[in-house]
Design an enzyme around this catalytic site. Structure first.
Site, PDB file in Angstrom:
ATOM      1  N   GLY A 229      21.518   3.904 -41.444  1.00 41.07           N
ATOM      2  CA  GLY A 229      20.714   4.377 -40.518  1.00 41.07           C
ATOM      3  C   GLY A 229      21.359   6.124 -40.213  1.00 41.07           C
ATOM      4  N   PRO A 230      20.420   6.916 -39.534  1.00 43.46           N
ATOM      5  CG  PRO A 230      18.827   7.928 -38.351  1.00 43.46           C
ATOM      6  CD  PRO A 230      19.377   6.495 -38.447  1.00 43.46           C
ATOM      7  N   PRO A 231      23.095   9.652 -38.821  1.00 44.17           N
ATOM      8  CG  PRO A 231      23.789  11.771 -40.006  1.00 44.17           C
ATOM      9  CD  PRO A 231      22.520  10.967 -39.706  1.00 44.17           C
ATOM     10  CD  GLU A 453       9.693  31.607 -26.498  1.00 44.43           C
ATOM     11  OE1 GLU A 453       9.228  30.541 -26.402  1.00 44.43           O
ATOM     12  OE2 GLU A 453      10.334  31.689 -27.603  1.00 44.43           O
TER      13      GLU A 453
END
Length: 645
Positions: A229-231, A453
């Site tokens: 899995g991801p960190p 923005e």
């Protein structure tokens, strides 16, 4: 007399005179000193003061050294005058023999020497010293030998492990052993979310506690489980929970602990690890970041047949499932790079299960917040459900960081409790970086940032599939001159219309600059990078273009295609054209939508210039209620109404 009695004289003698290797160094030192002193004093001879005066008047000495404090002189005899002193024993006297003479005093010797020079014309050289003796000369001469001996002792101590692990123990495993009495327990209650992963891990723990439940039906416990899995998603935390729940010996080490500069050390450590594990069976061995030693063989140009890492991997494969039996030894491993692991390591029989530990969804983030909010003093304004919805894509480690940052912000402001606004500030701090209100910007730059923005915010509000706005600011954060926060809808699949709306909203800033200011700026570089990658993904990965439908040019395994592209140059040209068409169409679409809502957009930009920060409520006041309301936004609005009532 009892043979086991410690007071036995024979036993006492054996322990007293036990051989010690350091005796060799002592004997060597004494032998060197003895040889040196024998050579140094073999030719020395003592003379009386009267005899010395007679010989000195005959110029028998080449050099005289007088030691003032000891009333002693040391004279070197000339080679052609040795027969006057040694009388028939000149051969044994050696080269440049010396004589030692006790003198009445340095002053008397000085008077004698001055008179001898005048009367007998002697050429003997004389020097005076305070009190140096030959012993110190010997000691200084032996200093290099002493230094070498001390270095040898130090090296031997290191090699034999006398200082806690030396050359002879380099092949030993570095695994830390935990058992039920040796560490503070972390249980599955401390692991929030990860329901599916915990279920598979708990089954392994259950087998260790009650193996008959499974063996009666003919089942076997998996030999190994790989956490992928991801960190920051909790792989190592799950392993710690297993160590706390299993009540069996637990060996923990990192994949890099096997790798060493010495040849053969990695394989030796693997053998030693499994030897210890078999002695402690049943037990669990956890290898964190196994990709450090388990990379695919033959894929790395630096990894040849004699490479230490490949030898270590071969030994690991043999120990995990070779001819030798490892019954009762369960292997847990964790990695966030499963794609680089060797296929032989991933096969059934070594790692029977691959447990995917993914980023937490909404409900799991809520559970994780409950865990990390336990030790924090919070007031009633803090809602874990609201925080979970404000942190999409956050891992468990990120959520822990949010809670810690919120506590630090509240303490910095002198509060007694951590409030909702502290958590929102923490999220903003982690996502966008620290506010930089001291950064100098001109009025023209502030206007360009505000219109940019406002373009993002307007399109995100007007497009059906775009993520609804939560907050937008023109206060610089990190490297960004402005920032906007959105509330993405968490979904498992994404349709083409959603991707196009996201590209259009991302291009809203550049479109607003072009449309309302008549000039474009470098502030859209990050937006352009994102839309370019997303458009290429639509064409190359998802097959969503008009001319290249249902084609995928991506190898998810990373092993079948080498350094060549899986398509021709003509196809590459078509891909580039399709990407340009997608981006250009969405850019014109963004300009068209903003042109139709120019007055509202400009009003939003002016409000942003004035207040520097605006929220979704301000957007609703200007554009009206959003036509397409996501489930997340609807729940948040309902919570806001409930609190108001």
């Amino acid at each position: 007399m009892n043979e086991n009695d410690n007071s036995s004289p024979h036993k006492g003698n054996r322990s007293k005179f036990r051989f010690n290797a350091y005796w060799l160094y002592g004997l060597l030192f004494m032998g060197l000193m003895g040889i040196f002193m024998m050579n140094d004093y073999a030719s020395d001879k003592e003379l009386g003061w009267t005899e010395f005066r007679t010989l000195a008047q005959e110029d028998a000495f080449e050099q005289i050294v007088v030691y003032n404090k000891k009333n002693v002189l040391e004279a070197t005899v000339r080679n052609d005058k040795k027969h006057l002193i040694f009388k028939g024993d000149e051969v044994r006297s050696g080269v440049s023999p010396k004589v030692i003479v006790k003198i009445p005093s340095p002053d008397i010797f000085s008077d004698f020497y001055d008179k001898a020079v005048l009367d007998y014309k002697i050429t003997t050289k004389v020097s005076f010293k305070e009190g140096e003796s030959t012993f110190w000369n010997v000691l200084i001469s032996l200093a290099p030998f002493i230094f070498i001996i001390l270095i040898s002792i130090f090296i031997m101590r290191r090699m034999t492990g006398g200082s806690g692990g030396g050359v002879f123990s380099v092949g030993k495993s570095k695994a830390q052993l935990f058992d039920k009495d040796s560490h503070t327990k972390i249980t599955f209650k401390d692991v929030a979310g990860l329901a599916e992963a915990k279920q598979e891990i708990e089954e392994i723990v259950s087998f260790l506690k009650n193996p008959n439940k499974y063996t009666e039906l003919g089942g076997k416990i998996p030999k190994g489980a790989l956490l992928v899995g991801p960190p920051g998603t909790g792989k190592t935390l799950l392993a710690k929970a297993v160590a706390g729940e299993a009540n069996v010996p637990f060996f923990s080490l990192s994949g890099s602990d096997f790798v060493e500069m010495f040849v053969g050390v990695g394989a030796s450590r693997v053998r030693d690890l499994f030897r210890q594990a078999k002695e402690k069976a049943p037990c669990i061995v956890f290898i964190d970041e196994i990709d450090a030693v388990g990379r695919a063989r033959g894929k790395n140009v630096n990894m040849n047949s004699n490479d230490e890492r490949e030898n270590t991997l071969n030994q690991l494969l043999t120990e995990m499932d070779g001819f030798a039996s490892n019954s009762g030894v369960i292997i847990l491993a964790a990695t966030n790079r499963a794609d680089v692991l060797d296929k032989a390591l991933l096969r059934a029989g070594r790692f029977d299960r691959q447990i995917h530990v993914e980023l937490p969804d909404l409900n799991e983030r809520k559970e994780i917040f409950f865990v990390h909010l336990r030790p924090i003093k919070i007031d009633l304004s803090v809602d874990a459900d609201f925080l979970a919805r404000q942190t999409p894509g956050f891992s468990g480690a990120d959520i822990a960081n949010v809670c810690n940052e919120a506590a630090l912000i509240a303490a910095r402001n002198g509060k007694d409790y951590v409030q909702k606004e502290d958590f929102m500030s923490a999220v903003d701090r982690i996502v966008g970086g620290l506010e930089k209100r001291s950064r100098i910007t001109t009025e023209q730059e502030r206007k360009a940032i505000a219109y940019h923005e406002a373009g993002h915010a307007s399109l995100s509000w007007l497009l059906e599939h775009a993520n609804p706005l939560v907050k937008v600011t023109i206060v610089p954060r990190g490297k960004a001159l402005g920032a906007a926060w959105y509330l993405p809808e968490e979904r498992q699949i994404t349709i083409r219309g959603q991707l196009l709306d996201e590209i259009c909203a991302t291009l809203g800033g550049r479109a607003a600059e072009d449309l309302f200011l008549g000039e474009i700026s470098t502030g859209a570089s990050n937006d352009l990078e994102r839309v370019t990658k997303q458009a290429y993904a639509m064409v190359v990965y998802f097959g969503m273009s008009e001319k290249l439908r249902n084609l995928n040019y991506y190898d998810s395994t990373g092993q079948d295609w080498g350094f060549t592209k899986p398509y021709s140059e003509e196809t590459a040209r078509i891909i580039d054209e399709e990407v340009k068409n997608i981006i250009n169409l969405q850019y014109e679409r963004a300009k068209s939508i903003l042109s139709g809502n120019a007055e509202k957009h400009n009003l939003l930009a002016e409000k942003l210039l004035e207040a520097e920060v605006i929220y979704s409520e301000d957007m609703e006041n200007i554009f009206g209620r959003r036509k397409w309301i996501s489930r997340s936004q609807e729940i948040l609005e309902q919570k806001g109404r409930d609190k108001t009532e």
